[in-house]
Design a protein around this motif. Structure first.
Motif, PDB file in Angstrom:
ATOM      1  N   GLN A 118      16.803 -79.426  13.892  1.00  0.00           N
ATOM      2  CA  GLN A 118      15.852 -78.693  14.743  1.00  0.00           C
ATOM      3  C   GLN A 118      16.694 -77.167  14.800  1.00  0.00           C
ATOM      4  O   GLN A 118      17.814 -77.131  15.109  1.00  0.00           O
ATOM      5  N   ALA A 119      15.730 -76.268  14.816  1.00  0.00           N
ATOM      6  CA  ALA A 119      16.232 -74.869  14.956  1.00  0.00           C
ATOM      7  C   ALA A 119      16.738 -74.395  16.256  1.00  0.00           C
ATOM      8  O   ALA A 119      15.894 -75.175  17.561  1.00  0.00           O
ATOM      9  N   LYS A 120      17.327 -73.488  16.639  1.00  0.00           N
ATOM     10  CA  LYS A 120      17.577 -72.674  17.997  1.00  0.00           C
ATOM     11  C   LYS A 120      16.255 -72.582  18.805  1.00  0.00           C
ATOM     12  O   LYS A 120      16.257 -72.690  19.911  1.00  0.00           O
ATOM     13  N   SER A 121      15.170 -72.166  17.903  1.00  0.00           N
ATOM     14  CA  SER A 121      13.970 -71.982  18.515  1.00  0.00           C
ATOM     15  C   SER A 121      13.257 -73.429  19.324  1.00  0.00           C
ATOM     16  O   SER A 121      12.172 -73.277  20.011  1.00  0.00           O
ATOM     17  N   GLY A 122      13.800 -74.392  18.811  1.00  0.00           N
ATOM     18  CA  GLY A 122      13.023 -75.535  19.215  1.00  0.00           C
ATOM     19  C   GLY A 122      12.317 -76.153  18.107  1.00  0.00           C
ATOM     20  O   GLY A 122      11.975 -77.478  18.245  1.00  0.00           O
ATOM     21  N   ASP A 123      11.955 -75.340  17.111  1.00  0.00           N
ATOM     22  CA  ASP A 123      11.051 -75.763  15.840  1.00  0.00           C
ATOM     23  C   ASP A 123      11.951 -77.025  15.257  1.00  0.00           C
ATOM     24  O   ASP A 123      12.919 -76.693  15.048  1.00  0.00           O
ATOM     25  N   THR A 145       6.454 -78.442  16.326  1.00  0.00           N
ATOM     26  CA  THR A 145       7.159 -78.817  17.570  1.00  0.00           C
ATOM     27  C   THR A 145       7.122 -80.119  18.114  1.00  0.00           C
ATOM     28  O   THR A 145       6.330 -80.938  17.718  1.00  0.00           O
TER      29      THR A 145
END
Length: 151
Positions: A118-123, A145
């Motif tokens: 999971q990326a920091k963006s939430g993706d 997402t």
């Protein structure tokens, strides 16, 4: 921890205990195996069949920033012709939502060895080996997402 459990994917519950899901290289039923530890991984419960179909193939699970869990796996009892993503909001007790990242007729696709971050963006990013009947094997990358899984 039981008969033939290999390639564990481990997550930590909110209470600090650990849960490992593993592929089962043994006999029927073709299910993912699950084992737990309450002492930081020093000892583990016997691995038992989970209610997750799996043809003896690799699976990957992570804790999301939301404290929900996501699981990438082949959700069949025979073959790797489907790659699914599932979401649990109760630390793996149930997997209420499931979507397919790839799905083919048996023998016309092979999808396996997923990896999830999971990326920091939430993706959520999932990569896995990808081969269609007519093509060469490659790596496929999906980005989505948590909300997409719930749709």
């Amino acid at each position: 921890v039981g008969y033939a459990p290999i390639q564990p994917t481990v997550v930590q519950k909110l209470d600090g205990s650990l849960v490992a899901y593993m592929r089962d290289s043994g006999g029927a039923p073709q299910r993912a195996l699950v084992s737990t530890s309450t002492d930081e991984g020093e000892t583990w419960s016997p691995a038992v069949d989970a209610d997750i179909p799996n043809p003896g193939s690799s699976l990957e699970m992570i804790n999301l920033a939301s404290d929900n869990w996501v699981l990438a796996f082949n959700d069949t009892e025979g073959g790797r012709h489907q790659m699914a993503i599932a979401l649990s909001t109760d630390e793996g007790k149930t997997w209420k939502w499931k979507k397919y990242l790839d799905k083919a007729e048996p023998g016309k696709g092979n999808f396996g060895y997923p990896s999830v971050i999971q990326a920091k963006s939430g993706d959520i990013h999932v990569t896995y080996s990808y081969k269609r009947e007519e093509g060469k094997a490659t790596i496929k990358h999906n980005v989505f997402t948590e909300e997409w899984i719930k749709q």
